[in-house]
Design a protein around this motif. Structure first.
Motif, PDB file in Angstrom:
ATOM      1  N   TYR A 237     -48.586 -24.356  -1.687  1.00 46.32           N
ATOM      2  CA  TYR A 237     -48.073 -24.121  -3.044  1.00 46.32           C
ATOM      3  C   TYR A 237     -47.176 -25.272  -3.489  1.00 46.32           C
ATOM      4  CZ  TYR A 237     -44.719 -22.451  -6.494  1.00 46.32           C
ATOM      5  OH  TYR A 237     -43.888 -22.359  -7.583  1.00 46.32           O
ATOM      6  N   ILE A 238     -46.264 -25.675  -2.619  1.00 45.26           N
ATOM      7  CA  ILE A 238     -45.324 -26.746  -2.952  1.00 45.26           C
ATOM      8  C   ILE A 238     -46.074 -28.051  -3.216  1.00 45.26           C
ATOM      9  CG2 ILE A 238     -43.540 -28.257  -1.950  1.00 45.26           C
ATOM     10  CD1 ILE A 238     -42.420 -25.710  -0.582  1.00 45.26           C
ATOM     11  N   ILE A 239     -47.021 -28.372  -2.352  1.00 44.72           N
ATOM     12  CA  ILE A 239     -47.737 -29.648  -2.466  1.00 44.72           C
ATOM     13  C   ILE A 239     -48.644 -29.665  -3.691  1.00 44.72           C
ATOM     14  CG2 ILE A 239     -49.438 -31.147  -1.336  1.00 44.72           C
ATOM     15  CD1 ILE A 239     -48.294 -29.987   1.364  1.00 44.72           C
ATOM     16  N   ASN A 240     -49.353 -28.560  -3.941  1.00 42.72           N
ATOM     17  CA  ASN A 240     -50.349 -28.528  -5.014  1.00 42.72           C
ATOM     18  C   ASN A 240     -49.756 -28.161  -6.366  1.00 42.72           C
ATOM     19  OD1 ASN A 240     -52.396 -29.114  -3.143  1.00 42.72           O
ATOM     20  ND2 ASN A 240     -52.655 -26.956  -2.624  1.00 42.72           N
ATOM     21  N   LYS A 241     -48.955 -27.100  -6.413  1.00 37.87           N
ATOM     22  CA  LYS A 241     -48.451 -26.606  -7.694  1.00 37.87           C
ATOM     23  C   LYS A 241     -47.244 -27.390  -8.199  1.00 37.87           C
ATOM     24  CE  LYS A 241     -51.407 -23.181  -7.817  1.00 37.87           C
ATOM     25  NZ  LYS A 241     -52.526 -23.173  -8.815  1.00 37.87           N
ATOM     26  N   LEU A 242     -46.396 -27.833  -7.271  1.00 39.07           N
ATOM     27  CA  LEU A 242     -45.193 -28.564  -7.680  1.00 39.07           C
ATOM     28  C   LEU A 242     -45.374 -30.072  -7.617  1.00 39.07           C
ATOM     29  CD1 LEU A 242     -42.419 -26.430  -5.897  1.00 39.07           C
ATOM     30  CD2 LEU A 242     -43.323 -26.202  -8.219  1.00 39.07           C
ATOM     31  N   ASN A 243     -46.535 -30.501  -7.110  1.00 38.01           N
ATOM     32  CA  ASN A 243     -46.813 -31.937  -6.960  1.00 38.01           C
ATOM     33  C   ASN A 243     -45.686 -32.633  -6.211  1.00 38.01           C
ATOM     34  OD1 ASN A 243     -48.295 -34.314  -7.244  1.00 38.01           O
ATOM     35  ND2 ASN A 243     -47.217 -34.872  -9.138  1.00 38.01           N
ATOM     36  N   ALA A 244     -45.263 -32.012  -5.114  1.00 35.36           N
ATOM     37  CA  ALA A 244     -44.133 -32.524  -4.339  1.00 35.36           C
ATOM     38  C   ALA A 244     -44.589 -32.907  -2.933  1.00 35.36           C
ATOM     39  CB  ALA A 244     -43.034 -31.469  -4.241  1.00 35.36           C
ATOM     40  N   THR A 245     -43.789 -33.762  -2.298  1.00 35.17           N
ATOM     41  CA  THR A 245     -43.993 -34.079  -0.887  1.00 35.17           C
ATOM     42  C   THR A 245     -43.132 -33.130  -0.070  1.00 35.17           C
ATOM     43  OG1 THR A 245     -44.360 -36.418  -1.377  1.00 35.17           O
ATOM     44  CG2 THR A 245     -43.812 -35.852   0.899  1.00 35.17           C
ATOM     45  N   LEU A 246     -43.731 -32.471   0.918  1.00 38.26           N
ATOM     46  CA  LEU A 246     -42.999 -31.572   1.799  1.00 38.26           C
ATOM     47  C   LEU A 246     -42.649 -32.345   3.065  1.00 38.26           C
ATOM     48  CD1 LEU A 246     -41.994 -28.656   1.976  1.00 38.26           C
ATOM     49  CD2 LEU A 246     -44.139 -28.053   3.095  1.00 38.26           C
ATOM     50  N   VAL A 247     -41.352 -32.525   3.288  1.00 40.86           N
ATOM     51  CA  VAL A 247     -40.865 -33.344   4.402  1.00 40.86           C
ATOM     52  C   VAL A 247     -40.292 -32.436   5.481  1.00 40.86           C
ATOM     53  CG1 VAL A 247     -39.343 -35.235   5.096  1.00 40.86           C
ATOM     54  CG2 VAL A 247     -40.315 -35.196   2.775  1.00 40.86           C
ATOM     55  N   PHE A 248     -40.951 -32.386   6.635  1.00 38.65           N
ATOM     56  CA  PHE A 248     -40.453 -31.556   7.729  1.00 38.65           C
ATOM     57  C   PHE A 248     -39.403 -32.333   8.511  1.00 38.65           C
ATOM     58  CE2 PHE A 248     -40.180 -29.665  11.877  1.00 38.65           C
ATOM     59  CZ  PHE A 248     -40.229 -28.313  11.615  1.00 38.65           C
ATOM     60  N   VAL A 249     -38.186 -31.769   8.568  1.00 35.55           N
ATOM     61  CA  VAL A 249     -37.061 -32.417   9.231  1.00 35.55           C
ATOM     62  C   VAL A 249     -36.704 -31.617  10.487  1.00 35.55           C
ATOM     63  CG1 VAL A 249     -34.718 -33.318   8.968  1.00 35.55           C
ATOM     64  CG2 VAL A 249     -36.212 -33.114   6.952  1.00 35.55           C
ATOM     65  N   PRO A 250     -37.112 -32.067  11.676  1.00 34.66           N
ATOM     66  CA  PRO A 250     -36.756 -31.328  12.892  1.00 34.66           C
ATOM     67  C   PRO A 250     -35.276 -31.468  13.202  1.00 34.66           C
ATOM     68  CG  PRO A 250     -37.853 -33.372  13.473  1.00 34.66           C
ATOM     69  CD  PRO A 250     -37.887 -33.275  11.972  1.00 34.66           C
ATOM     70  N   GLU A 251     -34.672 -30.360  13.600  1.00 32.95           N
ATOM     71  CA  GLU A 251     -33.263 -30.415  14.016  1.00 32.95           C
ATOM     72  C   GLU A 251     -33.151 -30.448  15.538  1.00 32.95           C
ATOM     73  OE1 GLU A 251     -29.602 -27.363  14.350  1.00 32.95           O
ATOM     74  OE2 GLU A 251     -30.593 -27.360  12.403  1.00 32.95           O
ATOM     75  N   VAL A 252     -33.964 -29.628  16.197  1.00 31.55           N
ATOM     76  CA  VAL A 252     -33.940 -29.571  17.661  1.00 31.55           C
ATOM     77  C   VAL A 252     -35.179 -30.266  18.199  1.00 31.55           C
ATOM     78  CG1 VAL A 252     -33.980 -28.056  19.683  1.00 31.55           C
ATOM     79  CG2 VAL A 252     -32.603 -27.450  17.687  1.00 31.55           C
ATOM     80  N   VAL A 253     -34.957 -31.303  19.008  1.00 35.60           N
ATOM     81  CA  VAL A 253     -36.044 -32.083  19.593  1.00 35.60           C
ATOM     82  C   VAL A 253     -35.803 -32.179  21.087  1.00 35.60           C
ATOM     83  CG1 VAL A 253     -37.101 -34.369  19.710  1.00 35.60           C
ATOM     84  CG2 VAL A 253     -36.487 -33.397  17.485  1.00 35.60           C
ATOM     85  N   PHE A 254     -36.800 -31.836  21.879  1.00 41.33           N
ATOM     86  CA  PHE A 254     -36.707 -31.956  23.327  1.00 41.33           C
ATOM     87  C   PHE A 254     -37.668 -33.039  23.800  1.00 41.33           C
ATOM     88  CE2 PHE A 254     -34.177 -28.278  23.249  1.00 41.33           C
ATOM     89  CZ  PHE A 254     -33.635 -28.076  24.505  1.00 41.33           C
ATOM     90  N   PRO A 255     -37.270 -33.843  24.786  1.00 38.33           N
ATOM     91  CA  PRO A 255     -38.128 -34.938  25.255  1.00 38.33           C
ATOM     92  C   PRO A 255     -39.507 -34.482  25.704  1.00 38.33           C
ATOM     93  CG  PRO A 255     -35.915 -35.168  26.154  1.00 38.33           C
ATOM     94  CD  PRO A 255     -35.971 -33.834  25.466  1.00 38.33           C
ATOM     95  N   ASP A 256     -39.588 -33.293  26.315  1.00 38.27           N
ATOM     96  CA  ASP A 256     -40.882 -32.811  26.797  1.00 38.27           C
ATOM     97  C   ASP A 256     -41.597 -31.922  25.786  1.00 38.27           C
ATOM     98  OD1 ASP A 256     -39.263 -30.641  26.890  1.00 38.27           O
ATOM     99  OD2 ASP A 256     -39.639 -30.124  28.985  1.00 38.27           O
ATOM    100  N   ASN A 257     -41.079 -31.914  24.534  1.00 39.72           N
ATOM    101  CA  ASN A 257     -41.708 -31.152  23.446  1.00 39.72           C
ATOM    102  C   ASN A 257     -41.908 -29.686  23.818  1.00 39.72           C
ATOM    103  OD1 ASN A 257     -42.689 -30.993  20.828  1.00 39.72           O
ATOM    104  ND2 ASN A 257     -44.803 -31.327  21.442  1.00 39.72           N
ATOM    105  N   THR A 258     -40.852 -29.089  24.379  1.00 40.24           N
ATOM    106  CA  THR A 258     -40.897 -27.694  24.803  1.00 40.24           C
ATOM    107  C   THR A 258     -41.297 -26.803  23.636  1.00 40.24           C
ATOM    108  OG1 THR A 258     -39.125 -28.173  26.350  1.00 40.24           O
ATOM    109  CG2 THR A 258     -39.591 -25.861  25.923  1.00 40.24           C
ATOM    110  N   GLU A 259     -42.332 -26.009  23.835  1.00 40.53           N
ATOM    111  CA  GLU A 259     -42.930 -25.239  22.740  1.00 40.53           C
ATOM    112  C   GLU A 259     -41.923 -24.360  22.020  1.00 40.53           C
ATOM    113  OE1 GLU A 259     -46.267 -21.722  22.096  1.00 40.53           O
ATOM    114  OE2 GLU A 259     -46.034 -22.697  24.050  1.00 40.53           O
ATOM    115  N   PHE A 260     -41.048 -23.680  22.783  1.00 42.52           N
ATOM    116  CA  PHE A 260     -40.203 -22.682  22.168  1.00 42.52           C
ATOM    117  C   PHE A 260     -38.898 -23.251  21.626  1.00 42.52           C
ATOM    118  CE2 PHE A 260     -42.758 -20.112  25.203  1.00 42.52           C
ATOM    119  CZ  PHE A 260     -43.452 -19.396  24.244  1.00 42.52           C
ATOM    120  N   GLU A 261     -38.651 -24.533  21.773  1.00 45.74           N
ATOM    121  CA  GLU A 261     -37.410 -25.101  21.242  1.00 45.74           C
ATOM    122  C   GLU A 261     -37.663 -26.272  20.304  1.00 45.74           C
ATOM    123  OE1 GLU A 261     -34.379 -24.172  21.142  1.00 45.74           O
ATOM    124  OE2 GLU A 261     -34.587 -22.432  22.430  1.00 45.74           O
TER     125      GLU A 261
END
Length: 397
Positions: A237-261
């Protein structure tokens, strides 16, 4: 307290040692339960509690007999030595005292060895509760009534403490310290986004999601799928209807890309479901908190699950729609009269989110003016946490 020497207990010591080195802060590994492979619950419980019984005997001996029995400390000699050297133990866990008895005990036993050796213990800007059982309430009451000071970052937690009769230490509602974090400059933030190929000439809407286990749901896997599906519909909806870029900003990052964190794992789940993938940009680097706050400050609107991401947005005067997974979200948003822009994760609906997004965009300028007027008061309350620590130490001299 400019001469204060600070030591942080961390579970990612190598990463945090590098990050805190510039502040002159020492980082040590945290105290943890021992892992057990026993199948029997009693044997597993004994294995897990053994180090805590040992540390308890050490603390009693140290305090009452004035004897430092080194072997009772086990492998935690360096950490427990730091407890004895410290003037105060400050728990900045944010939200670690809630839920079931095991989880509460797990976290409180790390905080309170200092109390056994007569050190002041401060619960610093926490969210506390709710509790899943009478045993959980009893454990929380037993420990928290022995704290020297409790500060809370929202008033709903105060209601939980009143309900379980935590009434001995002073309890003061302040605000989350993240309101005080100084972001990188706008110029630096824009440069970081340019490196990620984000065009800020177009409307940019920030997004943060976290994996949530839906602990009070019968079928958490199904609930998680609904959560991801609805977010993906909102993204389209945001990308198509609002003609906007959706920027995902991760806050928690683990070196091994742990699925649950690692937040990026959830972002990838959403990415797989959306139709217009060109408009969805996932930031992949492990940015510092100052950089994250600066990046979020460049957004036109922010949608966040992680509470600190929302605090970063609000304190940068970015209109925010929050996805609440615990009461802290509602409590902190209500402190800024933004409670009506909270969507509850347990019953997340596409139509409700879209309605709130449209309302925030329509009132964006008024919301920004409101935040600019309201945030300084919360920043003052956040700083009051530190002033209270200083006052407590001065009264104990």
């Amino acid at each position: 307290m400019p001469d204060a020497e600070i030591t942080i207990l961390s579970y990612t010591t190598e990463v945090d040692s590098l990050k805190f080195e510039k502040y002159g802060i020492k980082v040590l590994p945290g105290l943890r339960f021992s892992q057990s492979n026993h199948k029997w619950k009693i044997a597993k419980g004994i294995t897990m509690l053994n180090p805590w019984l040992r540390r308890g005997l050490w603390a009693i001996s140290y305090r009452l007999l004035k004897r430092d029995i080194r072997w009772l400390k086990g492998n935690e000699v360096q950490i427990l030595n730091k407890y004895t050297e410290s003037d105060v133990i400050v728990s900045c866990g944010g939200e670690v005292i809630w839920g079931n008895a095991d989880y509460i005990l797990f976290n409180l036993l790390e905080i309170f060895p200092g109390k056994l050796i007569n050190k002041p213990v401060i619960i610093y800007a926490h969210s506390i509760g709710s509790f899943n059982s009478k045993l959980a309430e009893l454990i929380a009451r037993l420990f928290l009534n022995r704290a020297d000071l409790i500060t809370l970052r929202e008033s709903i937690s105060e209601e939980y403490l009143q309900a379980i009769k935590v009434n001995r230490p002073p309890i003061i509602v302040t605000a989350d310290p993240a309101f005080l974090l100084q972001p990188v400059s706008s110029q630096t933030a824009k440069a970081l986004l340019a490196e990620e190929r984000i065009d800020l000439k177009k409307m940019s809407i920030g997004l943060n999601l976290r994996h949530w286990s839906f602990p009070e749901t019968v079928n958490p896997q199904a609930k998680h799928k609904v959560y991801v599906k609805n977010i993906s519909k909102v993204a389209d909806y945001i990308i198509n209807k609002l003609n906007a870029t959706l920027v995902f900003v991760p806050e928690v990052v683990f070196p091994d890309n742990t699925e649950f964190e690692d937040d990026r794992a959830v972002a990838q789940e959403v990415f797989q479901l959306i139709n217009n993938k060109e408009g969805f940009k996932i930031l992949t680097k492990d940015y510092s908190p100052e950089e994250i706050k600066g990046i979020i400050g460049e957004m036109d609107l922010f949608i966040g699950t992680r509470m600190h991401s929302n605090i970063f947005a609000l304190s940068m005067y970015v209109p925010t729609v929050a996805i609440g997974y615990r009461h802290k979200t509602k409590g902190i948003m209500e402190m800024l009269q933004m409670g009506k822009y909270v969507c509850q994760i347990d019953n997340l609906e596409f139509e409700d989110m879209v309605q709130k997004i449209e309302e925030v965009l329509a009132n964006r300028e008024n919301i920004q003016r409101h935040l600019k007027a309201a945030i300084p008061s919360l920043q003052k309350r956040a700083l009051y946490n530190a002033e209270l620590v200083k006052d407590l130490l001065q009264t104990r001299k």
